[in-house]
Design an enzyme around this catalytic site. Structure first.
Site, PDB file in Angstrom:
ATOM      1  N   ARG A 150      -1.334  -5.623   5.901  1.00 23.47           N
ATOM      2  CA  ARG A 150      -2.219  -5.736   6.962  1.00 23.47           C
ATOM      3  C   ARG A 150      -2.642  -4.314   7.804  1.00 23.47           C
ATOM      4  O   ARG A 150      -3.457  -4.091   8.462  1.00 23.47           O
ATOM      5  CB  ARG A 150      -1.083  -6.382   8.073  1.00 23.47           C
ATOM      6  CG  ARG A 150      -0.777  -7.863   8.112  1.00 23.47           C
ATOM      7  CD  ARG A 150       0.061  -8.273   8.985  1.00 23.47           C
ATOM      8  NE  ARG A 150       1.265  -8.476   8.083  1.00 23.47           N
ATOM      9  CZ  ARG A 150       2.403  -8.716   8.472  1.00 23.47           C
ATOM     10  NH1 ARG A 150       2.567  -9.226   9.956  1.00 23.47           N
ATOM     11  NH2 ARG A 150       3.536  -9.043   7.995  1.00 23.47           N
ATOM     12  N   GLY A 151      -2.079  -3.209   7.009  1.00 25.22           N
ATOM     13  CA  GLY A 151      -2.260  -1.849   7.612  1.00 25.22           C
ATOM     14  C   GLY A 151      -3.531  -1.475   7.729  1.00 25.22           C
ATOM     15  O   GLY A 151      -3.996  -0.488   8.353  1.00 25.22           O
ATOM     16  N   GLU A 187      -7.303   1.149   1.903  1.00 22.90           N
ATOM     17  CA  GLU A 187      -5.794   1.233   2.156  1.00 22.90           C
ATOM     18  C   GLU A 187      -5.484   2.116   3.340  1.00 22.90           C
ATOM     19  O   GLU A 187      -6.109   3.097   3.735  1.00 22.90           O
ATOM     20  CB  GLU A 187      -5.028   1.683   0.848  1.00 22.90           C
ATOM     21  CG  GLU A 187      -3.547   1.920   1.069  1.00 22.90           C
ATOM     22  CD  GLU A 187      -2.554   0.633   1.325  1.00 22.90           C
ATOM     23  OE1 GLU A 187      -3.017  -0.019   2.258  1.00 22.90           O
ATOM     24  OE2 GLU A 187      -1.603   0.447   0.691  1.00 22.90           O
ATOM     25  N   ASP A 188      -4.377   2.012   4.045  1.00 24.11           N
ATOM     26  CA  ASP A 188      -4.068   2.830   5.189  1.00 24.11           C
ATOM     27  C   ASP A 188      -3.493   4.301   4.688  1.00 24.11           C
ATOM     28  O   ASP A 188      -4.080   5.303   5.079  1.00 24.11           O
ATOM     29  CB  ASP A 188      -2.974   1.817   6.188  1.00 24.11           C
ATOM     30  CG  ASP A 188      -1.848   1.534   5.619  1.00 24.11           C
ATOM     31  OD1 ASP A 188      -1.695   1.577   4.092  1.00 24.11           O
ATOM     32  OD2 ASP A 188      -0.883   1.091   6.373  1.00 24.11           O
ATOM     33  N   ASP A 220       1.735   6.492  -0.322  1.00 22.25           N
ATOM     34  CA  ASP A 220       3.036   6.926  -0.184  1.00 22.25           C
ATOM     35  C   ASP A 220       3.749   7.320  -1.314  1.00 22.25           C
ATOM     36  O   ASP A 220       3.178   8.313  -2.041  1.00 22.25           O
ATOM     37  CB  ASP A 220       3.854   6.185   0.906  1.00 22.25           C
ATOM     38  CG  ASP A 220       5.004   6.572   1.171  1.00 22.25           C
ATOM     39  OD1 ASP A 220       5.167   7.993   1.556  1.00 22.25           O
ATOM     40  OD2 ASP A 220       6.044   5.978   1.348  1.00 22.25           O
ATOM     41  N   LYS A 259       0.247  10.880   1.562  1.00 21.56           N
ATOM     42  CA  LYS A 259       1.508  11.820   1.783  1.00 21.56           C
ATOM     43  C   LYS A 259       1.898  12.173   0.306  1.00 21.56           C
ATOM     44  O   LYS A 259       2.450  11.725  -0.507  1.00 21.56           O
ATOM     45  CB  LYS A 259       2.645  10.983   2.140  1.00 21.56           C
ATOM     46  CG  LYS A 259       2.424  10.501   3.650  1.00 21.56           C
ATOM     47  CD  LYS A 259       3.689   9.966   4.043  1.00 21.56           C
ATOM     48  CE  LYS A 259       3.804   8.934   4.930  1.00 21.56           C
ATOM     49  NZ  LYS A 259       5.148   8.131   5.153  1.00 21.56           N
ATOM     50  N   PHE A 296       7.257   9.745   9.329  1.00 19.17           N
ATOM     51  CA  PHE A 296       6.680   8.418   9.198  1.00 19.17           C
ATOM     52  C   PHE A 296       5.589   8.165  10.468  1.00 19.17           C
ATOM     53  O   PHE A 296       5.908   8.534  11.664  1.00 19.17           O
ATOM     54  CB  PHE A 296       8.204   7.673   9.685  1.00 19.17           C
ATOM     55  CG  PHE A 296       7.684   6.056   9.474  1.00 19.17           C
ATOM     56  CD1 PHE A 296       7.823   5.442   8.401  1.00 19.17           C
ATOM     57  CD2 PHE A 296       7.685   5.232  10.572  1.00 19.17           C
ATOM     58  CE1 PHE A 296       7.392   4.171   7.997  1.00 19.17           C
ATOM     59  CE2 PHE A 296       7.300   4.115  10.309  1.00 19.17           C
ATOM     60  CZ  PHE A 296       7.331   3.435   9.108  1.00 19.17           C
ATOM     61  N   ASP A 322       2.119   0.148  11.241  1.00 19.35           N
ATOM     62  CA  ASP A 322       3.224  -0.411  11.891  1.00 19.35           C
ATOM     63  C   ASP A 322       4.617   0.377  11.915  1.00 19.35           C
ATOM     64  O   ASP A 322       4.676   0.959  10.672  1.00 19.35           O
ATOM     65  CB  ASP A 322       3.357  -1.740  11.763  1.00 19.35           C
ATOM     66  CG  ASP A 322       4.235  -2.085  10.494  1.00 19.35           C
ATOM     67  OD1 ASP A 322       3.501  -1.560   9.601  1.00 19.35           O
ATOM     68  OD2 ASP A 322       5.179  -2.609  10.428  1.00 19.35           O
ATOM     69  N   ARG A 338       0.810  -1.024  16.053  1.00 20.68           N
ATOM     70  CA  ARG A 338      -0.370  -1.176  15.251  1.00 20.68           C
ATOM     71  C   ARG A 338      -1.843  -0.875  16.086  1.00 20.68           C
ATOM     72  O   ARG A 338      -2.870  -0.503  15.626  1.00 20.68           O
ATOM     73  CB  ARG A 338      -0.682  -2.585  14.452  1.00 20.68           C
ATOM     74  CG  ARG A 338       0.385  -2.735  13.312  1.00 20.68           C
ATOM     75  CD  ARG A 338      -0.240  -4.011  12.590  1.00 20.68           C
ATOM     76  NE  ARG A 338       1.002  -4.701  11.754  1.00 20.68           N
ATOM     77  CZ  ARG A 338       1.016  -4.241  10.609  1.00 20.68           C
ATOM     78  NH1 ARG A 338       0.442  -3.305   9.924  1.00 20.68           N
ATOM     79  NH2 ARG A 338       2.031  -5.025   9.695  1.00 20.68           N
TER      80      ARG A 338
HETATM   81  P1  IMP Z   1       3.236   3.074  -1.377  1.00 18.79           P
HETATM   82  O1  IMP Z   1       3.422   1.990  -2.201  1.00 18.79           O
HETATM   83  O2  IMP Z   1       4.428   3.921  -1.412  1.00 18.79           O
HETATM   84  O3  IMP Z   1       2.084   4.049  -1.522  1.00 18.79           O
HETATM   85  O4  IMP Z   1       3.296   2.509   0.041  1.00 18.79           O
HETATM   86  C1  IMP Z   1       2.087   2.125   0.770  1.00 18.79           C
HETATM   87  C2  IMP Z   1       2.512   1.408   2.041  1.00 18.79           C
HETATM   88  O5  IMP Z   1       3.597   1.582   2.464  1.00 18.79           O
HETATM   89  C3  IMP Z   1       1.556   1.459   3.092  1.00 18.79           C
HETATM   90  O6  IMP Z   1       0.439   0.747   3.032  1.00 18.79           O
HETATM   91  C4  IMP Z   1       2.302   1.111   4.283  1.00 18.79           C
HETATM   92  O7  IMP Z   1       2.489  -0.182   4.405  1.00 18.79           O
HETATM   93  C5  IMP Z   1       3.711   1.484   3.901  1.00 18.79           C
HETATM   94  N1  IMP Z   1       3.950   2.877   4.622  1.00 18.79           N
HETATM   95  C6  IMP Z   1       3.962   4.269   4.002  1.00 18.79           C
HETATM   96  N2  IMP Z   1       4.156   5.458   4.684  1.00 18.79           N
HETATM   97  C7  IMP Z   1       4.191   4.774   5.972  1.00 18.79           C
HETATM   98  C8  IMP Z   1       4.446   5.455   7.364  1.00 18.79           C
HETATM   99  O8  IMP Z   1       4.473   6.395   7.479  1.00 18.79           O
HETATM  100  N3  IMP Z   1       4.338   4.524   8.362  1.00 18.79           N
HETATM  101  C9  IMP Z   1       4.146   2.933   8.047  1.00 18.79           C
HETATM  102  N4  IMP Z   1       3.919   2.512   6.870  1.00 18.79           N
HETATM  103  C10 IMP Z   1       4.327   3.286   5.917  1.00 18.79           C
END
Ligand code: IMP
Length: 180
Positions: A45-46, A101-102, A105, A133, A154, A161, A167
């Site tokens: 949803r991000g 994508e938001d 990470d 990040k 974070f 969220d 959000r």
């Molecule tokens: P990845 O698969 O680890 O790259 O994660 C991506 C997802 O983790 C993002 O789409 C977010 O939903 C969540 N996420 C990663 N970092 C944060 C943060 O700082 N705040 C909130 N959600 C996060």
């Protein structure tokens, strides 16, 4: 529900986000100049706020679709195992696809989603993330376009969220937990 009391410190203002989106859209517009087969895919949803602002800055004949990937684990740790909860409505074979994508990470989510979509034979597959990040990366993944690189904090707001809250903040803020 968030479990510990916290405050939110502004990290990236609404104005800075809007200015960056304008710049990104100029580049995206150049990349897709002349195409009439672009599908912009938001990851739920991000990305819902980001994709809404992004597509309104794009003067291109686009379609919009959504995909939801699961996030296992606790509310502050991203999942390493990615599952598709809601798939695209439309076929993407032969289409230009831009995944929105938001945050990138660990990289697992976008890595998994782009592999999945590649297997459906789009003409071109690119991705854009509002935030990145890089210090948290576990798989080698880089989005085609990134809004802002941020440190290992974070963050919430602008669609993102903490335990489903915050959000609706118009800016990106950093979560700071209060002692006691
Ligand atoms: P990845 O698969 O680890 O790259 O994660 C991506 C997802 O983790 C993002 O789409 C977010 O939903 C969540 N996420 C990663 N970092 C944060 C943060 O700082 N705040 C909130 N959600 C996060």
């Amino acid at each position: 529900m968030p479990t510990r009391p916290y405050v939110i410190d502004e990290m990236i203002s609404a104005k800075a986000i809007a200015a960056r989106i304008e710049d990104l859209c100029r580049e995206i517009q150049k990349e897709y100049d002349g195409t009439d087969k672009l599908v912009v895919v938001g990851l739920l949803r991000g990305s819902f706020v980001f994709i809404a602002d992004l597509v309104r800055e794009l003067d291109l004949p686009i379609e919009v679709d959504f995909l939801e990937a699961s996030s296992y684990g606790d509310v502050m740790e991203s999942s390493r195992e990615v599952r598709i909860l809601k798939d695209l409505r439309g076929a993407i074979e032969g289409r230009d696809v831009l995944v929105v994508e938001d945050i990138v990470d660990t990289g697992h989510t976008l890595n998994h989603v782009t592999h999945l979509l590649e297997s459906r034979h789009p003409a071109r597959l690119k991705s854009i993330a509002l935030l990145d990040k890089p210090s948290r990366r576990e798989v080698d993944f880089k989005a085609s376009w990134t809004g802002f690189e941020i440190p290992d904090e974070f963050v919430v707001g602008y669609g993102i969220d903490y335990a489903q809250r915050n959000r609706n903040l118009p800016y990106i803020g950093k979560v700071r937990f209060l002692e006691g």
